[in-house]
Design a protein around this motif. Structure first.
Motif, short mmCIF file in Angstrom:
data_model
loop_
_atom_site.label_atom_id
_atom_site.label_comp_id
_atom_site.label_asym_id
_atom_site.label_seq_id
_atom_site.Cartn_x
_atom_site.Cartn_y
_atom_site.Cartn_z
N SER A 1 10.09 2.50 -2.24
CA SER A 1 9.18 1.75 -1.38
C SER A 1 7.86 2.49 -1.25
CB SER A 1 9.79 1.60 0.00
OG SER A 1 8.83 1.10 0.89
N SER A 2 6.80 1.72 -1.05
CA SER A 2 5.53 2.39 -0.76
C SER A 2 5.44 2.73 0.72
CB SER A 2 4.35 1.54 -1.24
OG SER A 2 4.52 0.21 -0.88
N ARG A 3 6.55 2.63 1.42
CA ARG A 3 6.62 3.22 2.76
C ARG A 3 7.02 4.69 2.67
NH1 ARG A 3 8.65 -1.86 4.62
NH2 ARG A 3 10.79 -1.37 4.11
N ASP B 1 9.99 1.31 -10.40
CA ASP B 1 8.89 0.50 -9.88
C ASP B 1 8.81 0.69 -8.37
OD1 ASP B 1 6.69 -1.14 -10.06
OD2 ASP B 1 7.76 -2.89 -10.81
N THR B 2 7.71 0.23 -7.80
CA THR B 2 7.50 0.36 -6.37
C THR B 2 7.12 -1.00 -5.82
OG1 THR B 2 5.94 1.20 -4.73
CG2 THR B 2 5.17 1.16 -6.98
N CYS B 3 7.27 -1.15 -4.50
CA CYS B 3 6.95 -2.47 -3.95
C CYS B 3 5.46 -2.74 -3.95
CB CYS B 3 7.55 -2.64 -2.57
SG CYS B 3 7.02 -1.41 -1.40
N GLY C 1 -1.57 -2.86 2.03
CA GLY C 1 -0.62 -3.35 3.01
C GLY C 1 0.11 -2.23 3.71
N GLN C 2 1.04 -1.62 3.02
CA GLN C 2 1.87 -0.61 3.68
C GLN C 2 1.19 0.75 3.62
OE1 GLN C 2 6.09 -1.82 3.69
NE2 GLN C 2 5.82 -1.91 1.50
N ASN C 3 1.73 1.64 4.44
CA ASN C 3 1.14 2.96 4.61
C ASN C 3 0.83 3.70 3.32
OD1 ASN C 3 3.91 2.90 4.26
ND2 ASN C 3 4.27 4.78 5.37
N ASN C 4 1.75 3.64 2.35
CA ASN C 4 1.54 4.51 1.19
C ASN C 4 1.47 3.74 -0.13
OD1 ASN C 4 1.04 7.14 0.28
ND2 ASN C 4 3.14 7.37 -0.43
N VAL C 5 0.88 2.55 -0.08
CA VAL C 5 0.72 1.77 -1.31
C VAL C 5 -0.14 2.55 -2.31
CG1 VAL C 5 -0.30 -0.29 -2.30
CG2 VAL C 5 1.02 -0.46 -0.21
N GLN D 1 15.24 2.97 -2.89
CA GLN D 1 14.94 3.83 -1.76
C GLN D 1 13.90 3.19 -0.84
OE1 GLN D 1 12.75 8.02 -1.31
NE2 GLN D 1 14.72 8.25 -2.24
N GLY D 2 14.35 2.85 0.37
CA GLY D 2 13.41 2.41 1.42
C GLY D 2 12.83 1.03 1.24
N GLU D 3 13.33 0.27 0.29
CA GLU D 3 12.71 -1.03 0.02
C GLU D 3 13.73 -2.13 0.21
OE1 GLU D 3 9.98 -2.10 -0.16
OE2 GLU D 3 9.94 -3.90 -1.39
#
Ligand code: SF4
Ligand code: SF4
Ligand code: SF4
Ligand code: FES
Lengths: 948, 80
Positions: free
Chosen positions: A342-344, A367-369, A575-579, A641-643
């Motif tokens: 996740s990019s969180r 991949d990441t969100c 969008g999210q904190n760590n995109v 993870q986290g997504e």
């Protein structure tokens, strides 16, 4: 890094003047910037003048008369907060006369103040108390029996803070904070003289008023009048730790005020460069989810998703996950498994997951969100400007003359940046809004957009091309900039393309629904109004032509020379904190950290040497490709993870079918999220309060996340990845996330100067940070573009496949609101639920009436993908033909309706355009009934584990 | 993987690059994009479709781009 709880308040804001002025304060010569108040000049030189109505986050007001000073040669006793320094001035801050005047002022305040200091929540953190001490107040001559406000009723309507009018000294700080910092104008002082009181809205409670619960007034209040409920409940904190908000891409710095390992409150950090001491309701107050009872803190496994969960040790869970991944690879091949992060998650966590996939899994299926939000930004900006990132600092907006907001709703999604933007707009900058909805910015207190272009969803590219058409054909180009900075051939081709009559606003009017004159006016303003900056969000990227629109935005900035200095630029609101960070550190399947393609053998060899493995030279699967591959049987295992892909990705039924076809899904999260209901291994995650790391915000700013309490499940997320990797036969040796950052820096040229030590020293760093820019790079592309010359790219409008038809005559677009965040897993578990307890379908009165839909009634929304049922909210904010909803609650099934359509370049889903039909109904959809049954069954399987 | 979806994705890439006035650049753009962003199994399947079904369902420019740059699209594991 513990911080003292009370930072110095120097009374008035910094002056931006360069010129220095020398004066004398209490016999001491001091030199400060012209325009500085006497109060501030004294304070920064160690002399504290008493004060109550002044605070350094607000313009001085001069009402309390406590800060009086004497100035040689001047009559009377000027207020030091409102009097600027002058050269040669001789100021005295302490004289018997001043002392007696101040004491008199304090006496008046205290005579109307409850004397319950010992039991007051602000005891120890009250400026009134401090000032009583400083002025030497020993008695109150008027007695306490006169008129007072001691029996005024408290307002406890806000879930996070109370307003106790009996303690109010009417200093006006809260009112000014709401106006100057937040820009909401929710508070006023009503009544005169003794009767004057702070009032929210039109004599409403805080909850009923326009208050958005940003906390600025609470922060500014010198007494216990506005007080956090957590402080009332548990008392003052004993230490503070500076960290970063884990919600949106603004990346606000906070001081977590702690009692041991318990958070007392989160206070926006004054020196935080992203937020400069401001906050929104999420970061400031909605952190209670971190200790919510739904947190899962024990690892669990099961062999089928219909089996009950079994709580096991970390060793057993990790052994099982690793053995399953190995078994699947043996049976289905190396490429049959992958990872999603996740990019969180922090930069360090993201880096480790992609390293685990590339080194331990031996493929590039990571991949990441960010895939589903801002991947088009990465692609579009890299193609045109040469770097996959925004070009500015947030502060740059202070120098903008024209602000163009397209496909973004900053007041809801990026509230703290919105406040900074609104401040500039109130100072006179002009605003252009391009959005299907009449978002709050279009008309809010003291702000009116010069132009609002209410385009049809899905036509951004058409609008951008016609803006460009006007700029080119009306000769508004910045020719010198283009000649010097941009590729000639590409420019000529682009110019010829946009000049074609079919790209004129008149011709495009049919497509966009926007009057040509509005487009012409907006183009002229953008091109000629001075420093012009573009801010955009997911309303640009989440379209079939998301990447094309990003390029269209970059084209406009290059064509008008609005790039490479303060006040201008291309600014993606992430969008999210760590995109930004998750993209930077290599969590895309085709790129190694620093946006270097896996086919680039030099880069690959660098990582191969460092990691001691062979890295595959071909791109891996993207998230939607993973689902397709799962359905065709070639993708069988996932480390997630986290997504929460089940709730956040489009076409839910497609996603759940894909997950159901897989053999081992490992979910690492703090809650049993929707995806975990399809998982075989659950690894409990840690919240941002429980680990060290860094986040990178929308302005490329890397900030520290600092651990303030031990992980509830014993291990921080990065440690879990390390342990999993070890069991897969690829040991990673890190004892702290700082070592992970050191590795990133050693392998990534744009990060080579970044270290935890430097972050501690500078507070935060905007990459690139290397030998050319040892303290980071606030503004990019200053003298040349990262790719050398800027490249214009032709942006042909192509209508989306998601066509409105007789069967599906309306367009559904999705978005977010202030109080909830993304899939809502965090904010639904906080008091924020009071603002938004369900997702609603917003629909224009005409469309509602045509269908017999009433406000609050149940409606069925049907698309080509699926059907769900929500309650309707009939709203003029929508244009006819367009409906809108949010996606914060799983049972709403907003993504049951969204389709597989996606951006042509990056597969970023087209969340913003879905053709639908709507009708009134009496009961939930089939999907919802099925979901309710499934979710209940999964909850039972969890309960069996926890009770068993 | 779902062939219809792959064809659809390829065609959408094609329609972006089709607007470039320089045809050669457009062809390079299309095959380059597929090469850079598609996992090998997706590219193999696309190439197999071109071989066995003459690229049925692909727009002419995409088919032309694939045929012109066929070798570059082959997964490296298949290149000897
Ligand atoms: S919480 Fe924010 S919006 Fe609400 S009254 Fe205070 S400053 Fe204004
Ligand atoms: S509520 Fe606090 S900040 Fe506002 S006027 Fe009263 S004492 Fe001042
Ligand atoms: S604006 Fe964003 S980063 Fe700042 S407090 Fe709110 S959610 Fe957190
Ligand atoms: S602090 Fe200066 S008048 Fe109140």
């Amino acid at each position: 890094m513990h911080k003292s709880l009370n930072e110095q308040d120097v009374g008035t804001p910094r002056s931006s003047a360069v010129q220095q002025v020398t004066l004398e304060i209490d016999g001491m010569p001091v030199s400060v910037a012209a325009g500085t108040s006497i109060m501030r000049a004294a304070a920064i030189n160690g002399v504290n003048v008493p004060k109550l109505c002044a605070t350094d986050s607000l313009e001085p007001f001069g009402s309390c008369r406590l800060c009086l000073v004497e100035i040689e040669g001047r009559r009377g006793f000027p207020a030091s907060c409102t009097t600027p320094v002058e050269s040669g001035m001789k100021v005295r801050t302490q004289t018997p006369k001043l002392q007696s005047l101040r004491k008199g002022v304090m006496e008046l305040y205290i005579s109307d103040h409850p004397l319950d200091c010992l039991t007051c929540a602000a005891n120890g953190d009250c400026e009134l108390q401090d000032m009583a001490g400083v002025t030497g107040l020993r008695e109150v001559r008027y007695g306490y029996e006169g008129k007072n406000h001691l029996s005024d009723k408290k307002d406890e309507s806000n879930p996070y803070f109370t307003y106790d009018p009996s303690k109010c000294i009417v200093c006006n700080r809260c009112v000014r904070a709401c106006e100057e910092i937040q820009g909401t104008f929710a508070l006023t002082i009503t009544g005169r003289g003794f009767a004057s009181r702070v009032t929210a809205g039109v004599d409403q409670s805080f909850m009923e008023s326009d208050c958005v619960s940003c906390g600025a007034c609470v922060q500014a209040c010198p007494t216990a009048t506005l007080q956090e409920k957590t402080v009332i409940a548990i008392g003052q904190a004993e230490h503070g730790v500076v960290t970063t908000c884990a919600y949106c891409g603004v990346g606000c710095a906070f001081k977590a005020e702690m009692k041991g390992t318990e958070v007392v409150r989160m206070v926006p950090y004054k020196d935080g460069q992203a937020n400069e001491g401001h906050s929104c309701v999420k970061g400031r107050f909605a952190w209670g989810y971190a200790t919510h009872q739904d947190r899962i803190t024990k690892p669990m496994i099961r062999s089928k998703i219909t089996d009950p969960w079994r709580e096991v040790s970390w060793d057993e869970a990790l052994d099982y996950a690793a053995s399953e991944f190995k078994r699947i690879q043996l049976k289905h091949g190396r490429d049959s498994i992958g990872g999603i992060v996740s990019s969180r998650c922090t930069n360090e966590e993201g880096y480790l997951v992609q390293k685990l996939v590339r080194a331990a899994f031996g493929n590039n299926n990571v991949d990441t969100c960010a895939r589903v939000c801002h991947s088009p930004t990465g692609y579009g900006l890299k193609q045109t400007l040469g770097e996959s990132a925004g070009t500015q600092t947030f502060k740059s907006v202070e120098h903008s003359d024209v602000i163009l907001v397209i496909g973004a709703n900053p007041t809801d999604a990026h509230p703290v940046f919105a406040s900074r933007m609104k401040k500039r707009l109130r100072e006179g900058a002009k605003l252009i809004v391009i959005d299907p909805r009449k978002i709050e910015l279009v008309s809010s207190p003291h702000i009116r957009a010069a132009f609002h272009l209410p385009l049809k969803p899905g036509t951004n590219v058409a609008i951008l091309s016609s803006l460009a058409h006007v700029i080119v054909t009306e000769d508004l180009l910045n020719k010198d900039f283009i000649a010097e900075r941009c590729e000639d051939k590409a420019f000529t081709e682009w110019r010829d393309f946009v000049s074609q009559p079919e790209n004129s606003p008149e011709a495009m009017q049919q497509v966009t629904g926007v009057a040509a004159e509005l487009v012409r006016g907006a183009a002229r303003l953008y091109a000629t109004g001075g420093n012009a900056a573009i801010y955009y969000g997911l309303g640009v990227t989440e379209h079939a032509q998301g990447s094309t629109a990003v390029m269209g935005i970059a084209n406009l900035a290059m064509a008008t020379g609005n790039i490479g200095r303060e006040g201008v630029g291309v600014n993606p609101l992430r969008g999210q904190n760590n995109v930004q960070g998750s993209c930077d550190i290599g969590s895309f399947p085709h790129e190694l950290p620093g946006y270097r393609h896996v086919s680039d053998s030099t880069t690959r060899h660098l990582f191969e040497a460092a990691w001691g493995v062979t890295i595959q030279p071909e791109p891996g699967l993207r998230i939607p490709n993973m689902f397709d591959a799962a359905l065709d049987g070639s993708f069988k295992g996932l480390y997630c993870q986290g997504e929460d892909i089940v709730q956040s990705d489009p076409n839910t039924q497609h996603v759940t079918a894909a997950l159901s076809a897989m053999e081992c899904i490992v979910v690492q999260d703090i809650f049993l999220n929707e995806t975990a209901m399809y998982a075989h291994v659950f690894l409990p995650g840690s919240s941002f309060l429980e680990k060290d790391g860094t986040f990178t915000n929308a302005e490329r700013r890397i900030s520290r996340v600092r651990k303030v309490m031990p992980p509830k499940a014993m291990l921080a997320d990065w440690e879990v990845t390390v342990q999993l990797s070890e069991r897969l036969g690829y040991p990673m040796n890190y004892s702290h996330p700082s070592e992970i950052m050191a590795e990133i820096a050693s392998l990534t040229p744009t990060f080579s100067g970044v270290s935890y030590a430097k972050l501690d020293q500078l507070g935060s760093i905007q990459w690139p940070c290397n030998e050319n820019a040892p303290e980071g790079t606030p503004i990019m592309h200053v003298d040349r573009f990262v790719r050398g010359k800027g490249r214009f790219i032709i942006t042909q409008y192509i209508a989306t496949d998601e066509k409105v038809t007789k069967k599906f005559p309306l367009i559904l677009t999705t978005g977010r609101i202030l109080s909830q965040y993304n899939v809502g897993a965090q904010t639904r578990r906080t008091g924020n639920i009071q603002w938004h307890e369900e997702d609603l379908l917003e629909i224009h009165p005409h469309d509602a009436e045509d269908r017999g839909i009433v406000d609050g009634g149940w409606v069925e929304i049907q698309s080509r993908s699926g059907t769900t049922v929500l309650r309707a909210s009939v709203s003029q904010r929508m244009q006819p033909g367009v409906v809108y909803t949010t996606f914060h609650f799983p049972e709403s099934g907003a993504n049951v309706i969204t389709t597989d359509n996606a951006d042509w370049a990056t597969n970023c889903p087209e969340y913003k355009v879905t053709a639908v039909q709507i009708k009134p109904v009496a009961e939930p959809s089939q999907w919802q009934k099925g979901y309710t049954r499934f979710a209940k069954a999964q909850q039972d399987l969890l309960n069996q584990a926890q009770n068993g | 993987m779902d062939m219809q979806n792959l064809l659809h994705m390829a065609n959408k890439i094609g329609s972006f690059f089709a607007s470039m006035p320089d045809h050669e650049e457009a062809l390079q753009g299309i095959s380059g994009h597929i090469h850079s962003f598609w996992a090998p199994r997706m590219r193999s399947q696309l190439l197999a479709h071109v071989d066995t079904r003459n690229g049925e369902g692909l727009t002419p420019i995409v088919l032309e781009a694939i045929l012109a740059n066929r070798d570059s699209l082959k997964p490296q594991s298949e290149l000897k």
